[in-house]
Design a protein around this motif. Sequence first.
Motif, PDB file in Angstrom:
ATOM      1  N   SER A  18     -34.598  64.043  99.670  1.00 30.44           N
ATOM      2  CA  SER A  18     -35.454  64.301 100.840  1.00 30.44           C
ATOM      3  C   SER A  18     -36.683  65.113 100.455  1.00 30.44           C
ATOM      4  O   SER A  18     -37.796  64.826 100.908  1.00 30.44           O
ATOM      5  CB  SER A  18     -34.652  65.040 101.917  1.00 30.44           C
ATOM      6  OG  SER A  18     -33.544  64.275 102.345  1.00 30.44           O
ATOM      7  N   VAL A  19     -36.470  66.145  99.611  1.00 31.43           N
ATOM      8  CA  VAL A  19     -37.602  66.971  99.169  1.00 31.43           C
ATOM      9  C   VAL A  19     -38.602  66.132  98.387  1.00 31.43           C
ATOM     10  O   VAL A  19     -39.821  66.216  98.617  1.00 31.43           O
ATOM     11  CB  VAL A  19     -37.087  68.153  98.306  1.00 31.43           C
ATOM     12  CG1 VAL A  19     -38.252  68.879  97.629  1.00 31.43           C
ATOM     13  CG2 VAL A  19     -36.299  69.130  99.162  1.00 31.43           C
ATOM     14  N   ILE A  20     -38.101  65.295  97.475  1.00 33.02           N
ATOM     15  CA  ILE A  20     -38.994  64.435  96.690  1.00 33.02           C
ATOM     16  C   ILE A  20     -39.741  63.476  97.606  1.00 33.02           C
ATOM     17  O   ILE A  20     -40.963  63.275  97.471  1.00 33.02           O
ATOM     18  CB  ILE A  20     -38.193  63.645  95.635  1.00 33.02           C
ATOM     19  CG1 ILE A  20     -37.607  64.601  94.586  1.00 33.02           C
ATOM     20  CG2 ILE A  20     -39.086  62.608  94.942  1.00 33.02           C
ATOM     21  CD1 ILE A  20     -36.643  63.932  93.621  1.00 33.02           C
ATOM     22  N   PHE A  49     -43.287  70.121  90.940  1.00 27.96           N
ATOM     23  CA  PHE A  49     -42.533  70.919  89.968  1.00 27.96           C
ATOM     24  C   PHE A  49     -41.210  71.408  90.560  1.00 27.96           C
ATOM     25  O   PHE A  49     -40.284  71.740  89.815  1.00 27.96           O
ATOM     26  CB  PHE A  49     -43.360  72.140  89.517  1.00 27.96           C
ATOM     27  CG  PHE A  49     -44.469  71.802  88.571  1.00 27.96           C
ATOM     28  CD1 PHE A  49     -44.234  71.702  87.211  1.00 27.96           C
ATOM     29  CD2 PHE A  49     -45.756  71.577  89.045  1.00 27.96           C
ATOM     30  CE1 PHE A  49     -45.265  71.393  86.329  1.00 27.96           C
ATOM     31  CE2 PHE A  49     -46.792  71.262  88.177  1.00 27.96           C
ATOM     32  CZ  PHE A  49     -46.551  71.167  86.814  1.00 27.96           C
ATOM     33  N   LEU A  50     -41.129  71.472  91.890  1.00 28.02           N
ATOM     34  CA  LEU A  50     -39.940  72.032  92.540  1.00 28.02           C
ATOM     35  C   LEU A  50     -38.681  71.183  92.345  1.00 28.02           C
ATOM     36  O   LEU A  50     -37.625  71.729  91.964  1.00 28.02           O
ATOM     37  CB  LEU A  50     -40.225  72.241  94.036  1.00 28.02           C
ATOM     38  CG  LEU A  50     -39.081  72.819  94.874  1.00 28.02           C
ATOM     39  CD1 LEU A  50     -38.681  74.197  94.361  1.00 28.02           C
ATOM     40  CD2 LEU A  50     -39.506  72.910  96.352  1.00 28.02           C
ATOM     41  N   THR A  67     -34.307  63.556  87.653  1.00 27.05           N
ATOM     42  CA  THR A  67     -35.260  63.963  88.691  1.00 27.05           C
ATOM     43  C   THR A  67     -36.679  63.993  88.148  1.00 27.05           C
ATOM     44  O   THR A  67     -37.621  63.556  88.821  1.00 27.05           O
ATOM     45  CB  THR A  67     -34.875  65.346  89.248  1.00 27.05           C
ATOM     46  OG1 THR A  67     -33.523  65.293  89.722  1.00 27.05           O
ATOM     47  CG2 THR A  67     -35.798  65.750  90.387  1.00 27.05           C
ATOM     48  N   ALA A  68     -36.849  64.515  86.925  1.00 28.70           N
ATOM     49  CA  ALA A  68     -38.184  64.540  86.320  1.00 28.70           C
ATOM     50  C   ALA A  68     -38.720  63.125  86.139  1.00 28.70           C
ATOM     51  O   ALA A  68     -39.917  62.867  86.330  1.00 28.70           O
ATOM     52  CB  ALA A  68     -38.138  65.262  84.972  1.00 28.70           C
ATOM     53  N   GLY A  99     -45.710  68.783  82.406  1.00 27.04           N
ATOM     54  CA  GLY A  99     -45.115  69.991  82.978  1.00 27.04           C
ATOM     55  C   GLY A  99     -43.860  69.712  83.783  1.00 27.04           C
ATOM     56  O   GLY A  99     -42.938  70.543  83.825  1.00 27.04           O
ATOM     57  N   PHE A 100     -43.787  68.546  84.451  1.00 28.06           N
ATOM     58  CA  PHE A 100     -42.593  68.207  85.215  1.00 28.06           C
ATOM     59  C   PHE A 100     -41.363  68.197  84.304  1.00 28.06           C
ATOM     60  O   PHE A 100     -40.282  68.647  84.688  1.00 28.06           O
ATOM     61  CB  PHE A 100     -42.733  66.829  85.879  1.00 28.06           C
ATOM     62  CG  PHE A 100     -43.897  66.719  86.829  1.00 28.06           C
ATOM     63  CD1 PHE A 100     -44.378  67.822  87.506  1.00 28.06           C
ATOM     64  CD2 PHE A 100     -44.520  65.494  87.035  1.00 28.06           C
ATOM     65  CE1 PHE A 100     -45.451  67.712  88.386  1.00 28.06           C
ATOM     66  CE2 PHE A 100     -45.587  65.373  87.902  1.00 28.06           C
ATOM     67  CZ  PHE A 100     -46.062  66.483  88.579  1.00 28.06           C
ATOM     68  N   TRP A 101     -41.549  67.658  83.086  1.00 17.96           N
ATOM     69  CA  TRP A 101     -40.428  67.579  82.151  1.00 17.96           C
ATOM     70  C   TRP A 101     -40.071  68.957  81.590  1.00 17.96           C
ATOM     71  O   TRP A 101     -38.893  69.283  81.431  1.00 17.96           O
ATOM     72  CB  TRP A 101     -40.769  66.607  81.023  1.00 17.96           C
ATOM     73  CG  TRP A 101     -40.746  65.195  81.515  1.00 17.96           C
ATOM     74  CD1 TRP A 101     -41.763  64.488  82.066  1.00 17.96           C
ATOM     75  CD2 TRP A 101     -39.606  64.335  81.550  1.00 17.96           C
ATOM     76  NE1 TRP A 101     -41.351  63.235  82.440  1.00 17.96           N
ATOM     77  CE2 TRP A 101     -40.023  63.107  82.122  1.00 17.96           C
ATOM     78  CE3 TRP A 101     -38.284  64.459  81.132  1.00 17.96           C
ATOM     79  CZ2 TRP A 101     -39.161  62.042  82.309  1.00 17.96           C
ATOM     80  CZ3 TRP A 101     -37.417  63.398  81.306  1.00 17.96           C
ATOM     81  CH2 TRP A 101     -37.864  62.203  81.891  1.00 17.96           C
TER      82      TRP A 101
END
Length: 322
Positions: A18-20, A49-50, A67-68, A99-101
Amino acid sequence: MLVSKQNGSRNKIIVLASVIGIIALLHYLTPTEPHAYHKLHIILRKLYFLPPVMAAAWFGLRGACVTALAVSLLFIMHAFLDWPGNYMEQANQVGELAGFWVAGVIPGWLFDRQRSLLQELANANEETLLGLVSALDLREHNTRLHSQRVREYTELIASRFGVDEKTRREIGFGALLHDVGKMAVPDQILLKPDKLTDEEWQEMRKHPEAGYRIVKRIGFLRDAAEIVHAHHERYDGGGYPRGLKGDEIPLGARLFMVADVYDALTSQRPYRSPLSHEEAAAEIRKQSGYHFDPAIVAAFLAIAPEELRLIAERYWNGELPD
């Protein structure tokens, strides 16, 4: 229980998805012009990034990587739809993608490592407790790993009674340590082959309180301490040391009572031969509502005899098999 754990994981996955979804939707719908909207657009990009960090905390490295990857695909799709002509902005977006990773992989690895260390510590604590209770059982000579059998019986009954996994583990520790207070009972009383005098019984009956004082000092065993304190109570109020009755007795202690008596009845003792499962179950049924909580007796009687025999067989002759 396994079902409860699966439900917890499923709920976390739903929250994470849901957040994504919300972040991606807002990111895609927010225009980059005029300048005020562009600022909001950049803020929304940073929110990507969250989810990797959340996944790392909840699911460790594997969850963080999945997720990343999902976040990266959403981010790349938007970049293709609105690829900036400014080289600096292009470099910024590539940096964010990397940065996501970093935000997922490093915390995920750290959380996995911390979880592994905590599990090793928990295992070490449990092995220490097992060593302690094994020494106590050997001190009485004739009980032979009684505490470990009773723990398994208690946890089995608790699972059939619908107790969740965390609480069942705490109850198991209480069952394992129920007789730790006997360390305070002199050998001439604890090991006396003859009938105890009234004064000696008074001394023997102090062991639940002595055990409670010992166990409650250990932080992760505070709930187990309540079971140690109440393991000689009776459902009808005729037990000791406090004469608790019915639901006043902690659930773990009520579960333990059935397991303890079942093990005593089906174990070899110097003064009698062990009863069969059917004979022991009949004795427990007779005491329903008196010594035992009727609801727990019903849960115990619903367990297949083979499951209980498997536990007993693992401790054949008082020793675990190789």
